[in-house]
Design an enzyme around this catalytic site. Sequence first.
Site: not given
Ligand code: SIN
Length: 506
Positions: A117, A279, A373
């Site tokens: 991610e 993000r 975060r």
């Molecule tokens: C997501 O699955 O994009 C959210 C994961 C998160 O907010 O930690």
Amino acid sequence: MTMDVIDFDGVLVIGAGLAGLSAALSAAPRRVCVLASAPLGDGCSSAWAQGGMAAALSDADTPALHAADTLAAGAGLVDAGRAGLLASEGPAAVRWLAGLGAPFDRNADGGFALSREAAHGQARVARVGGDAAGRAIMDAVIRQVRMASHIEVREGWSLRGLLQDATGRVCGVRLAKAGETCALRAPAVILATGGIGGLYAGASTPRTLLGEGLAAAALAGAVIADPEFVQFHPTALDVGRDPAPLVTEALRGEGAILVNRDGQRFMTGLHPDAELAPRDIVARAIHAEREAGRGAFLDARKAVGAHFPEAFPTVYAACRDAGIDPRIEPIPVAPACHYHMGGILTDADGATRLPGLFAAGECASTGVHGANRLASNSLLEAAVFGIRAGRAAARRTLAGRPLLGTPELSALPEADLSRLRSAMSRDAGVIRDAAGLSRLLDLTEVLTQAHGPSGPLIAARLTAACALERQESRGAHYRSDYPEMAPEAQRTLVTLEAGTLSRMAA
Ligand code: SIN
């Protein structure tokens, strides 16, 4: 005035997401009473989490690398010691949940299947059923809680305030359920009431999360840290639903790209990591495309395509509900309020500055999230620090004698909550400025005059006042009138005394 108080010789846990239930299980053999405003598994963000839990679970990874990514994402405000603790205790927490029955996806060799991610240096997110981590983990934990002989669960009770003795020590809670009120006295209280997504008109979390725990702690004199830092998930499904279904970041980890209505990929020129940039950067870019009328879409046709239904069943179902087939068309997306980095200041064991009061999960500020975060660190934090808070709270044995007349949260009528939600989205959203934040603060004042100190108004005021005071842009807090980051990173620490916000030295 008299108050009927019921004594409970154990730990009161207010809230039943992953943090609250991890704390409840870990307080054994001490008695625990879990008080939840909804049936277990409902009304908590944990069950809505899609991505999973970040932890150094592969041979290629180490807790030091995970901690370094956590620090970098947090834009100067992460407490390095706490991030180190989170990362080093993370693998054991994931294995603990697996041992409780959470069915994490596995590789052929039995190891954890890991996704990548945004802002993670490598694949380290342990997932369940592709994009159903939160639900599956919560189901496993709830089964254990229901079987645990030291835990009793009371559903349907909402927090109205904290009981305190003459020294300020917290010695219980006031609760309400369908017009009935009660007070419970106990040696330790753990607040695990979740975030503030319900304060925004567009959020990826349950609408019932209105900052009651944060507000009750603030009213009682606890220190609140960094309340201005609210994370907006870049990609919520943009089909006019409130709350907005999440379109997990793991899709971008699989190679899905962001395009505008003309099919132009807009992240490549903005950040070297493009769609996997932090993000806040992706959220602002999507906001800008939408404001410019170009729209924003996540195109997973090439990266995921025909495998979408099996690989991302939760997102697929939400898309199909809205008449979108993500195998053959781009998904419309918009930022939505997703996570509150700020919260009740705690130490490494969840203890707040008020003796007897602990906090865990999203309502707490353990110091691991800073200004932004890192993805999939929230379920991890809930488990790691929930466990620590449960153990520490279980060691408290003496309950103070509650004073009469400690402050209580009032109710906010639905129509005014609606006004507040629109104002929060407009004025304390992805892009902020002094004019909007001042207007929002004025609204909280007017509504407080009319209705008294309600949870949503206190939480909104903390967010807006501290956002107005932070005259810089850092992480998720972006001020169009102060677009630069200040040279020195300073946390915000405030208390609310007799209705007045006081800043403390960080
Ligand atoms: C997501 O699955 O994009 C959210 C994961 C998160 O907010 O930690």
